[in-house]
Design a protein around this motif. Sequence first.
Motif, PDB file in Angstrom:
ATOM      1  N   ILE A 144       0.964  -1.197  -0.031  1.00 22.34           N
ATOM      2  CA  ILE A 144       0.091   0.030  -0.066  1.00 22.34           C
ATOM      3  C   ILE A 144       0.922   1.185  -0.153  1.00 22.34           C
ATOM      4  CG2 ILE A 144      -1.890   1.151   1.033  1.00 22.34           C
ATOM      5  CD1 ILE A 144      -2.422  -1.284   2.471  1.00 22.34           C
ATOM      6  N   SER A 145       0.446   2.254  -0.700  1.00 18.00           N
ATOM      7  CA  SER A 145       1.207   3.359  -0.915  1.00 18.00           C
ATOM      8  C   SER A 145       0.405   4.555  -1.170  1.00 18.00           C
ATOM      9  CB  SER A 145       2.080   3.399  -1.852  1.00 18.00           C
ATOM     10  OG  SER A 145       3.005   4.715  -2.250  1.00 18.00           O
ATOM     11  N   VAL A 146       0.388   5.601  -0.352  1.00 18.77           N
ATOM     12  CA  VAL A 146      -0.376   6.883  -0.595  1.00 18.77           C
ATOM     13  C   VAL A 146       0.443   7.749  -1.554  1.00 18.77           C
ATOM     14  CG1 VAL A 146      -1.650   8.760   0.428  1.00 18.77           C
ATOM     15  CG2 VAL A 146      -1.371   6.665   1.750  1.00 18.77           C
ATOM     16  N   GLN A 147      -0.081   7.992  -2.834  1.00 15.50           N
ATOM     17  CA  GLN A 147       0.736   8.580  -3.763  1.00 15.50           C
ATOM     18  C   GLN A 147       0.545  10.272  -3.596  1.00 15.50           C
ATOM     19  OE1 GLN A 147      -0.734   7.107  -7.596  1.00 15.50           O
ATOM     20  NE2 GLN A 147       0.378   5.420  -7.336  1.00 15.50           N
ATOM     21  N   SER A 148      -0.756  10.740  -3.455  1.00 12.92           N
ATOM     22  CA  SER A 148      -0.923  12.098  -3.502  1.00 12.92           C
ATOM     23  C   SER A 148      -2.190  12.578  -2.901  1.00 12.92           C
ATOM     24  CB  SER A 148      -0.728  12.866  -5.043  1.00 12.92           C
ATOM     25  OG  SER A 148      -1.808  12.305  -5.832  1.00 12.92           O
ATOM     26  N   ILE A 149      -2.363  13.849  -2.555  1.00 12.48           N
ATOM     27  CA  ILE A 149      -3.598  14.484  -2.203  1.00 12.48           C
ATOM     28  C   ILE A 149      -3.663  15.767  -3.119  1.00 12.48           C
ATOM     29  CG2 ILE A 149      -2.364  15.654  -0.183  1.00 12.48           C
ATOM     30  CD1 ILE A 149      -5.371  15.289   1.283  1.00 12.48           C
ATOM     31  N   LYS A 177      -5.389   9.855  -3.459  1.00 12.00           N
ATOM     32  CA  LYS A 177      -4.953   8.569  -4.269  1.00 12.00           C
ATOM     33  C   LYS A 177      -3.884   7.788  -3.578  1.00 12.00           C
ATOM     34  CE  LYS A 177      -5.461  10.943  -8.989  1.00 12.00           C
ATOM     35  NZ  LYS A 177      -4.937  11.054 -10.346  1.00 12.00           N
ATOM     36  N   ILE A 178      -4.632   6.220  -3.559  1.00  9.87           N
ATOM     37  CA  ILE A 178      -3.798   5.392  -2.764  1.00  9.87           C
ATOM     38  C   ILE A 178      -3.620   4.037  -3.799  1.00  9.87           C
ATOM     39  CG2 ILE A 178      -4.002   3.635  -1.154  1.00  9.87           C
ATOM     40  CD1 ILE A 178      -6.031   5.587   0.399  1.00  9.87           C
ATOM     41  N   SER A 179      -2.353   3.536  -3.960  1.00 11.54           N
ATOM     42  CA  SER A 179      -2.008   2.581  -4.803  1.00 11.54           C
ATOM     43  C   SER A 179      -1.953   1.178  -3.826  1.00 11.54           C
ATOM     44  CB  SER A 179      -0.651   2.643  -5.293  1.00 11.54           C
ATOM     45  OG  SER A 179      -0.193   1.514  -5.815  1.00 11.54           O
ATOM     46  N   PHE A 180      -2.802   0.169  -4.271  1.00 13.14           N
ATOM     47  CA  PHE A 180      -2.761  -0.987  -3.723  1.00 13.14           C
ATOM     48  C   PHE A 180      -2.291  -1.983  -4.725  1.00 13.14           C
ATOM     49  CE2 PHE A 180      -4.839  -4.852  -1.985  1.00 13.14           C
ATOM     50  CZ  PHE A 180      -4.745  -4.745  -0.706  1.00 13.14           C
ATOM     51  N   GLU A 181      -1.377  -3.010  -4.099  1.00 13.24           N
ATOM     52  CA  GLU A 181      -1.072  -4.381  -4.958  1.00 13.24           C
ATOM     53  C   GLU A 181      -1.178  -5.414  -4.012  1.00 13.24           C
ATOM     54  OE1 GLU A 181       3.105  -5.645  -7.148  1.00 13.24           O
ATOM     55  OE2 GLU A 181       3.023  -3.702  -6.218  1.00 13.24           O
ATOM     56  N   ALA A 300       5.873  11.013   2.610  1.00 15.90           N
ATOM     57  CA  ALA A 300       5.451  11.708   3.598  1.00 15.90           C
ATOM     58  C   ALA A 300       4.565  10.836   4.596  1.00 15.90           C
ATOM     59  CB  ALA A 300       4.470  12.884   3.267  1.00 15.90           C
ATOM     60  N   CYS A 301       4.554   9.581   4.326  1.00 12.59           N
ATOM     61  CA  CYS A 301       3.844   8.718   5.171  1.00 12.59           C
ATOM     62  C   CYS A 301       4.457   7.840   5.794  1.00 12.59           C
ATOM     63  CB  CYS A 301       2.752   8.108   4.196  1.00 12.59           C
ATOM     64  SG  CYS A 301       1.459   9.298   3.331  1.00 12.59           S
TER      65      CYS A 301
END
Length: 305
Positions: A144-149, A177-181, A300-301
């Motif tokens: 999981i990665s938070v990409q942007s706001i 926006k959150i990336s999920f793999e 930043a997370c």
Amino acid sequence: MHAKTDSEVTSLAASSPPRSPRRPFYYVMSPSQHDQEKLSITSSPPSSPFHHHCHVSSSIHHSRESTSAHFSSSLWNGPWKKLSSPRRSSVHGEDQDEDDDQEEEERRLGTRCYAFLFFLAFFIIFSFFSLVLWGASRAYPPKISVQSIVFESYNIHPGLDWSGVPTKMLTLNSTVKISFENPATFFGVRVSSTPLELFFSDLPVATGHMKEFYQRRKSKRVVTVKVAAKQIPLYGGGVAFTSVRDGGAAANVPLNLTFVVRSRARVLGKLVKSKFYRRIRCLLHFREMRLRRPLDLSRACLYRS
């Protein structure tokens, strides 16, 4: 009758021989079979007149004993034996039935033991197999990665809260926006999340909800979540929220984005499940001058399991 004179009595007494005294006699019973039993008689001289009498009586006694023995033997080997044989056969049949029942009970007990051992072995093997699958699944946690706001709109104005207290009211719209793999090769995951919240210090200022979805094995997607605030009272925190529209400085407010992503994997149907939790906290700054511009959050997370 003529009376005998003394001379005649004396002559008769002198001429007759003196009688010998009687000797005692006894019987000897042979312990042989009834048809060969014989009676031995021992007495004084065989020429004695009592010998014939004893011999005759012994013969009669022997014949009676032989007849009675023969009669009793015929009764034992005859109809009485036939009458007693069914009872013996019935007793033998009862013993045979008891043996059969015991064998049947032992057979049932053995079958139950085999069935119990089979199920026990199956349970142990299945548990071991499930444990192996569960351990293997733990090696493939979702990425999981938070990409942007992106902040689309921002408005700050005075107003009243639900109790009538005057304070600044905040209206804000943003998109995360959150990336999920899912890197797993043999199972998919169902993904849900706690509400995404934007905090100013300890004061929540905006909230958003991510829809639940299913992610197939070895696949990836980008999820977008709306995080907004509508007429949120700021109370004492409203001092940091300014706006150029009101003739003040452009807002530059530190915020925290926090939420928890929950992933549930069904490795073996409903029997073997794996759960993954990812706690995410992102530190960012809201800048009024950067409205509608993506703010990169890839570095930043903080992510914790």
